[in-house]
Design a protein around this motif. Structure first.
Motif, PDB file in Angstrom:
ATOM      1  N   PRO A 275       1.780  16.767  38.969  1.00  0.00           N
ATOM      2  CA  PRO A 275       2.567  16.716  37.744  1.00  0.00           C
ATOM      3  C   PRO A 275       1.972  15.703  36.758  1.00  0.00           C
ATOM      4  O   PRO A 275       1.522  14.619  37.170  1.00  0.00           O
ATOM      5  CB  PRO A 275       3.947  16.273  38.220  1.00  0.00           C
ATOM      6  N   VAL A 276       1.974  16.058  35.497  1.00  0.00           N
ATOM      7  CA  VAL A 276       1.500  15.131  34.475  1.00  0.00           C
ATOM      8  C   VAL A 276       2.302  13.836  34.535  1.00  0.00           C
ATOM      9  O   VAL A 276       1.772  12.739  34.307  1.00  0.00           O
ATOM     10  CB  VAL A 276       1.615  15.782  33.080  1.00  0.00           C
ATOM     11  N   ALA A 277       3.591  13.958  34.866  1.00  0.00           N
ATOM     12  CA  ALA A 277       4.456  12.786  34.930  1.00  0.00           C
ATOM     13  C   ALA A 277       4.008  11.783  35.986  1.00  0.00           C
ATOM     14  O   ALA A 277       4.410  10.614  35.950  1.00  0.00           O
ATOM     15  CB  ALA A 277       5.891  13.228  35.209  1.00  0.00           C
ATOM     16  N   GLN A 278       3.167  12.213  36.927  1.00  0.00           N
ATOM     17  CA  GLN A 278       2.633  11.268  37.914  1.00  0.00           C
ATOM     18  C   GLN A 278       1.755  10.223  37.234  1.00  0.00           C
ATOM     19  O   GLN A 278       1.642   9.092  37.704  1.00  0.00           O
ATOM     20  CB  GLN A 278       1.839  12.043  38.967  1.00  0.00           C
ATOM     21  N   TYR A 279       1.131  10.612  36.128  1.00  0.00           N
ATOM     22  CA  TYR A 279       0.241   9.708  35.383  1.00  0.00           C
ATOM     23  C   TYR A 279       0.899   9.185  34.117  1.00  0.00           C
ATOM     24  O   TYR A 279       0.557   8.096  33.647  1.00  0.00           O
ATOM     25  CB  TYR A 279      -1.060  10.445  35.040  1.00  0.00           C
ATOM     26  N   LEU A 280       1.828   9.952  33.560  1.00  0.00           N
ATOM     27  CA  LEU A 280       2.563   9.564  32.359  1.00  0.00           C
ATOM     28  C   LEU A 280       4.056   9.711  32.663  1.00  0.00           C
ATOM     29  O   LEU A 280       4.662  10.742  32.356  1.00  0.00           O
ATOM     30  CB  LEU A 280       2.177  10.452  31.169  1.00  0.00           C
ATOM     31  N   PRO A 281       4.681   8.725  33.288  1.00  0.00           N
ATOM     32  CA  PRO A 281       6.082   8.873  33.690  1.00  0.00           C
ATOM     33  C   PRO A 281       7.012   9.244  32.544  1.00  0.00           C
ATOM     34  O   PRO A 281       7.975  10.003  32.740  1.00  0.00           O
ATOM     35  CB  PRO A 281       6.423   7.489  34.261  1.00  0.00           C
TER      36      PRO A 281
ATOM     37  N   VAL B   6      -5.816  10.749  29.759  1.00  0.00           N
ATOM     38  CA  VAL B   6      -7.163  10.193  29.982  1.00  0.00           C
ATOM     39  C   VAL B   6      -7.169   8.706  29.650  1.00  0.00           C
ATOM     40  O   VAL B   6      -7.731   7.882  30.396  1.00  0.00           O
ATOM     41  CB  VAL B   6      -8.204  10.957  29.141  1.00  0.00           C
ATOM     42  N   GLN B   7      -6.545   8.351  28.543  1.00  0.00           N
ATOM     43  CA  GLN B   7      -6.516   6.943  28.156  1.00  0.00           C
ATOM     44  C   GLN B   7      -5.748   6.102  29.170  1.00  0.00           C
ATOM     45  O   GLN B   7      -6.162   4.990  29.519  1.00  0.00           O
ATOM     46  CB  GLN B   7      -5.891   6.800  26.763  1.00  0.00           C
ATOM     47  N   ARG B   8      -4.620   6.643  29.656  1.00  0.00           N
ATOM     48  CA  ARG B   8      -3.793   5.877  30.592  1.00  0.00           C
ATOM     49  C   ARG B   8      -4.538   5.661  31.915  1.00  0.00           C
ATOM     50  O   ARG B   8      -4.516   4.557  32.479  1.00  0.00           O
ATOM     51  CB  ARG B   8      -2.484   6.626  30.838  1.00  0.00           C
ATOM     52  N   VAL B   9      -5.188   6.701  32.413  1.00  0.00           N
ATOM     53  CA  VAL B   9      -5.852   6.592  33.719  1.00  0.00           C
ATOM     54  C   VAL B   9      -7.093   5.699  33.643  1.00  0.00           C
ATOM     55  O   VAL B   9      -7.373   4.917  34.559  1.00  0.00           O
ATOM     56  CB  VAL B   9      -6.215   7.989  34.257  1.00  0.00           C
ATOM     57  N   THR B  10      -7.860   5.820  32.552  1.00  0.00           N
ATOM     58  CA  THR B  10      -9.098   5.040  32.429  1.00  0.00           C
ATOM     59  C   THR B  10      -8.860   3.634  31.913  1.00  0.00           C
ATOM     60  O   THR B  10      -9.694   2.744  32.109  1.00  0.00           O
ATOM     61  CB  THR B  10     -10.093   5.736  31.482  1.00  0.00           C
TER      62      THR B  10
ATOM     63  N   LEU C 105     -11.682  16.372  33.438  1.00  0.00           N
ATOM     64  CA  LEU C 105     -12.307  16.900  34.656  1.00  0.00           C
ATOM     65  C   LEU C 105     -13.222  15.865  35.315  1.00  0.00           C
ATOM     66  O   LEU C 105     -13.437  15.910  36.537  1.00  0.00           O
ATOM     67  CB  LEU C 105     -13.066  18.177  34.327  1.00  0.00           C
ATOM     68  N   GLN C 106     -13.758  14.948  34.531  1.00  0.00           N
ATOM     69  CA  GLN C 106     -14.500  13.851  35.143  1.00  0.00           C
ATOM     70  C   GLN C 106     -13.581  13.019  36.039  1.00  0.00           C
ATOM     71  O   GLN C 106     -13.999  12.553  37.113  1.00  0.00           O
ATOM     72  CB  GLN C 106     -15.110  12.959  34.056  1.00  0.00           C
ATOM     73  N   LEU C 107     -12.321  12.862  35.616  1.00  0.00           N
ATOM     74  CA  LEU C 107     -11.362  12.128  36.434  1.00  0.00           C
ATOM     75  C   LEU C 107     -10.977  12.920  37.673  1.00  0.00           C
ATOM     76  O   LEU C 107     -10.671  12.332  38.726  1.00  0.00           O
ATOM     77  CB  LEU C 107     -10.126  11.791  35.598  1.00  0.00           C
ATOM     78  N   VAL C 108     -11.001  14.251  37.563  1.00  0.00           N
ATOM     79  CA  VAL C 108     -10.790  15.091  38.744  1.00  0.00           C
ATOM     80  C   VAL C 108     -11.975  14.922  39.697  1.00  0.00           C
ATOM     81  O   VAL C 108     -11.804  14.796  40.918  1.00  0.00           O
ATOM     82  CB  VAL C 108     -10.604  16.567  38.344  1.00  0.00           C
ATOM     83  N   ASP C 109     -13.182  14.905  39.136  1.00  0.00           N
ATOM     84  CA  ASP C 109     -14.376  14.720  39.959  1.00  0.00           C
ATOM     85  C   ASP C 109     -14.313  13.431  40.777  1.00  0.00           C
ATOM     86  O   ASP C 109     -14.697  13.403  41.957  1.00  0.00           O
ATOM     87  CB  ASP C 109     -15.625  14.684  39.072  1.00  0.00           C
ATOM     88  N   ASP C 110     -13.859  12.326  40.138  1.00  0.00           N
ATOM     89  CA  ASP C 110     -13.900  11.043  40.853  1.00  0.00           C
ATOM     90  C   ASP C 110     -12.620  10.759  41.639  1.00  0.00           C
ATOM     91  O   ASP C 110     -12.462   9.685  42.226  1.00  0.00           O
ATOM     92  CB  ASP C 110     -14.223   9.886  39.903  1.00  0.00           C
ATOM     93  N   GLY C 111     -11.697  11.752  41.654  1.00  0.00           N
ATOM     94  CA  GLY C 111     -10.497  11.613  42.466  1.00  0.00           C
ATOM     95  C   GLY C 111      -9.358  10.863  41.807  1.00  0.00           C
ATOM     96  O   GLY C 111      -8.306  10.660  42.433  1.00  0.00           O
ATOM     97  N   SER C 112      -9.521  10.473  40.551  1.00  0.00           N
ATOM     98  CA  SER C 112      -8.460   9.731  39.867  1.00  0.00           C
ATOM     99  C   SER C 112      -7.303  10.627  39.444  1.00  0.00           C
ATOM    100  O   SER C 112      -6.183  10.139  39.259  1.00  0.00           O
ATOM    101  CB  SER C 112      -9.022   9.028  38.622  1.00  0.00           C
ATOM    102  N   VAL C 113      -7.576  11.925  39.273  1.00  0.00           N
ATOM    103  CA  VAL C 113      -6.570  12.870  38.808  1.00  0.00           C
ATOM    104  C   VAL C 113      -6.643  14.118  39.678  1.00  0.00           C
ATOM    105  O   VAL C 113      -7.739  14.547  40.060  1.00  0.00           O
ATOM    106  CB  VAL C 113      -6.795  13.241  37.320  1.00  0.00           C
ATOM    107  N   GLU C 114      -5.483  14.696  39.978  1.00  0.00           N
ATOM    108  CA  GLU C 114      -5.418  15.958  40.709  1.00  0.00           C
ATOM    109  C   GLU C 114      -4.903  17.043  39.776  1.00  0.00           C
ATOM    110  O   GLU C 114      -3.922  16.842  39.053  1.00  0.00           O
ATOM    111  CB  GLU C 114      -4.491  15.835  41.917  1.00  0.00           C
ATOM    112  N   LEU C 115      -5.562  18.196  39.807  1.00  0.00           N
ATOM    113  CA  LEU C 115      -5.204  19.271  38.886  1.00  0.00           C
ATOM    114  C   LEU C 115      -3.781  19.772  39.098  1.00  0.00           C
ATOM    115  O   LEU C 115      -3.081  20.111  38.133  1.00  0.00           O
ATOM    116  CB  LEU C 115      -6.178  20.445  39.029  1.00  0.00           C
TER     117      LEU C 115
END
Length: 578
Positions: A158-164, A231-235, A145-155
Motif C-alpha cells: 500500500p502507498v500508505a505504508q510509505y505515506l501514512p 520517492v522523496q519520502r523514501v530517499t 523502480l530503482q527503489l523497487v530494485d534496491d528493496g526500499s519499495v514493494e510494488l
C-alpha cells in the motif's frame, strides 16, 4: 497481488533472452519482419550515421520530415500552424539516422498569435531544450523502480505504508503498482495552483478515489504527484536531486532536469501565453500549472530535455537499463516497464510507467512491448524493442495557445515514416505486393475451372485491429468481375488468428503468415480474385504485403503469382523488394 503475479509471468516474454544483451549485434538491422529478442548489447552507445548503413530506406523518413516541416506553417484544413517549431530524432540499432530542427523556438508575442518582428523570432535548433511535460512521468517511474530494485519499495505494498497521510478516504488499499499503471481510481486532474501553497500536497493526500482501486483505468496526474512524493519520502531527497543523481547524471544527460538555469533561456522553446494564472509568455518555466505551483518539481511534469538526451534514455532502456557503463535500472525493472499490466482495460495497455502499443502516436511502430509517452506541450518518445528503434518528436505546439490544436498527426507521421523505412523482405522471389492505403490487387479471369479453387499466399499484416474490425485485408472472389464475395481463409504463423476468418488484421507480431482459402466454383466458370485492403480508422499500421500467390483447381495451376505477375493488376498497391 494476483495481478502482480500474472504480470511477472508475462515478463518472461521480455526477459527470457535478457542474456543476449551481451551478444553481438544481430544482422537483422533495418528489418521490420525480423523482430529482435531480448535487450540490445549493453555496450551500445549512440553514434551518428546514415539510414543506409543500418539497412533503412531514407525515402519514407525524408517524406515524414518534410511533412513535419510543412506543419510549421498554415496547411489545408488548419487555421493555424500545428506548432511553431519541431525537433525530430530517429535512432536504429544505436545509430542516430536523422536529427532535424525546423521552425522557431519563439515566434509569437501574445496568446492571439501576434508574430514577433522577424529579427526577434528565434530559430529552433537540434539542441533546443523543451518542456517535455508528461514525459516527466517516466523519470518519476524510473526513480520509483530503482527503489523497487534496491528493496526500499514493494510494488504490491500500500502507498500508505510509505505515506501514512495518504491512507485516508478510501485510499488505504491503493498500491504502488496501481499508481504506476493509473489504476488507483484517483481522478484525472487536480487544480493545485488555485490552492494556498501549504494546502497543495496535503490536498492530494486527502483525495477520495472516484473508483475502487484496480477497477478502472484513468490517466491521472495525482497518481504521479503522489509517486513523486513517495520517492522523496523514501530517499529523503527532493525529486529533482534523485533524478539528477540516479538517472540523468549517470546517463550523461547534461541538458535534462527541472528548473533550467537562466543562462540557457536562449535555447529553450517557448510554450503558452497564459492569462490565468497571469504568467504571460511562458519560457524557461514549466508550463504545467500544478508543477509550477509546486516550485517546478513534481512527479507528473517539470522535466526539460533535448531530443539527444531523450534518445540516450531510450537507448539505455533498449540496452536493458545500462548505457556507457552506467546502470540506472535492472533488466527486470526495464522488463516491468515494457510489460502490460492492464489486460483488464483493453486499449489502455500500460507497463510500470510507460504506455504500451498506442497506435495513435506510435503508428506503424506499435507492438505489445512498444513503449512510449507523450507530453501536453507537444512532445513524444517512442521506444520499439522489436526493431531497436527510438523516435523522438519535440514540438512547442502550445505556443502561443493550447487552443490551436493537437500535433498527433506529426507524431504519427514520424513513427510511420520510421516503420516504413524498415524493410519487410519478400517471402518469395525479389518482390512482394504492398499497400498502406485503400486499394485492390486483382487477378485476370481464371479458368474455366474444373471445380472448387484453392488459393494460397503469404501475407504480412500490420494493421489496426479493433473490435469493429478496423483495417482488414480481405480475399474476395467473383464469377462476373462485378459482384464480389469474401473468401474465408485460415492463417498460420506467429500472431495469426486460430480460426477461419473473412478478413485478416493484426499488429505487433511482425511475421509473415501462410494463408489458405477455398472458392466454391462450378465446372466451366471463370473466377476472379482480388486482395482488398480497407483501412477505415485514422490510426493505421505499417500496412500489408502479399506474396507467393498460387491458385489451382483439381486439375491445374491457374495462377502462379511469382511467374505470372503480369496477370495481377494493382490499384494503389506497389511491387516492392522491401
Amino acid at each position: 497481488m494476483g495481478r502482480t503475479i500474472l504480470a511477472a509471468v508475462a515478463l518472461l516474454s521480455v526477459t527470457a533472452l535478457a542474456g543476449s544483451a551481451t551478444a553481438s549485434p544481430s544482422s537483422a538491422g533495418g528489418h521490420f519482419d525480423r523482430p529482435q529478442r531480448g535487450f540490445a548489447p549493453g555496450e551500445t552507445v549512440l553514434r551518428d550515421g546514415t539510414p543506409e548503413e543500418v539497412g533503412l530506406d531514407p525515402t519514407p523518413i525524408d517524406a515524414a520530415l518534410q511533412q513535419i516541416a510543412a506543419w510549421t506553417e498554415r496547411t489545408p484544413g488548419r487555421e493555424h500552424p500545428m506548432y511553431a517549431g519541431a525537433v525530430s530524432l530517429l535512432v536504429h540499432d544505436g545509430v542516430v539516422v536523422r536529427r532535424e530542427a525546423v521552425g522557431k523556438e519563439q515566434r509569437y508575442s501574445d496568446g492571439a498569435g501576434t508574430e514577433l518582428p522577424a529579427d526577434q523570432q528565434e530559430p529552433m535548433g537540434v539542441d533546443t531544450i523543451f518542456d517535455v511535460a508528461s514525459i516527466s512521468k517516466l523519470f518519476t517511474s524510473i526513480a520509483a523502480l530503482q527503489l523497487v530494485d534496491d528493496g526500499s519499495v514493494e510494488l504490491d505494498a500500500p502507498v500508505a505504508q510509505y505515506l501514512p497521510e495518504f491512507g485516508v478516504n478510501g485510499k488505504q488499499g491503493i498500491t504502488v503498482e496501481q499508481l504506476l499503471t493509473h489504476t488507483s481510481g484517483l481522478q484525472a486532474e487536480a487544480q493545485l495552483w488555485k490552492l494556498p501553497p501549504e494546502q497543495r500536497i496535503p490536498s492530494i493526500m486527502q483525495l477520495t478515489p472516484e473508483h475502487p482501486p484496480g477497477t478502472n483505468y484513468t490517466y491521472s496526474d495525482p497518481n504521479m504527484i503522489t509517486l513523486g512524493v513517495l520517492v522523496q519520502r523514501v530517499t529523503g531527497e527532493r525529486l529533482d536531486r534523485v533524478v539528477a543523481e540516479r538517472i540523468t547524471g549517470p546517463l550523461g544527460m547534461r541538458d535534462t532536469g527541472y528548473n533550467p538555469p537562466a543562462a540557457e533561456l536562449h535555447r529553450i522553446a517557448a510554450t503558452e501565453f497564459q492569462a490565468d494564472p497571469p504568467r504571460g509568455m511562458v519560457r524557461g518555466q514549466v508550463h504545467d500549472e500544478n508543477a509550477w505551483s509546486l516550485g517546478g518539481v513534481a512527479g507528473q511534469a517539470g522535466v526539460f530535455s533535448t531530443a539527444d538526451d531523450l534518445a540516450t534514455l531510450g537507448q539505455a532502456l533498449l540496452n536493458g537499463g545500462v548505457y556507457n557503463g552506467s546502470r540506472i535500472l535492472s533488466e527486470d525493472g526495464v522488463a516491468k516497464m515494457l510489460t502490460n499490466y492492464n489486460d483488464a482495460f483493453p486499449g489502455n495497455a500500460h507497463g510500470l510507467g510507460f504506455e504500451l502499443d498506442q497506435r495513435w502516436y506510435m503508428a506503424g511502430l506499435s507492438a505489445p512491448h512498444t513503449a512510449g509517452h507523450t507530453g501536453y506541450t507537444g512532445t513524444s518518445l517512442v521506444i520499439d524493442p522489436l526493431s531497436r528503434t527510438v523516435a523522438v518528436l519535440l514540438t512547442n505546439r502550445v505556443h502561443p495557445s493550447r487552443e490551436w490544436g493537437s500535433n498527433n498527426p506529426a507524431r504519427q507521421e514520424l513513427a510511420q515514416g520510421m516503420a516504413r523505412a524498415l524493410a519487410v523482405r519478400p517471402e518469395f522471389g525479389s518482390a512482394s505486393w504492398f499497400t498502406d492505403r485503400a486499394g485492390t490487387l486483382t487477378t485476370d479471369p481464371l479458368g474455366p475451372v474444373s471445380g472448387p479453387v484453392q488459393v494460397s499466399y503469404s501475407a504480412f499484416v500490420d494493421t489496426q485491429r479493433d473490435s469493429d474490425g478496423s483495417d482488414p485485408l480481405l480475399l474476395e472472389s467473383s464469377v462476373d468481375g462485378t459482384n464480389w464475395q469474401p473468401v474465408p481463409v485460415r492463417a498460420k504463423g506467429p500472431g495469426a488468428p486460430k480460426d477461419a476468418q473473412q478478413q485478416l488484421a493484426g499488429s505487433g507480431h511482425r511475421s509473415w503468415w501462410e494463408v489458405r482459402g477455398s472458392v466454391a466454383a462450378e465446372p466451366g466458370q471463370q473466377v476472379h480474385l482480388r486482395w482488398r485492403y480497407a483501412p477505415n480508422d485514422q490510426y493505421t499500421g505499417r500496412g500489408v504485403n502479399v506474396d507467393g500467390i498460387l491458385v489451382a483447381d483439381r486439375d491445374a495451376t491457374l495462377l502462379d503469382g511469382e511467374l505470372q505477375a503480369d496477370r495481377l493488376h494493382p490499384e494503389d498497391w506497389t511491387s516492392t523488394d522491401r
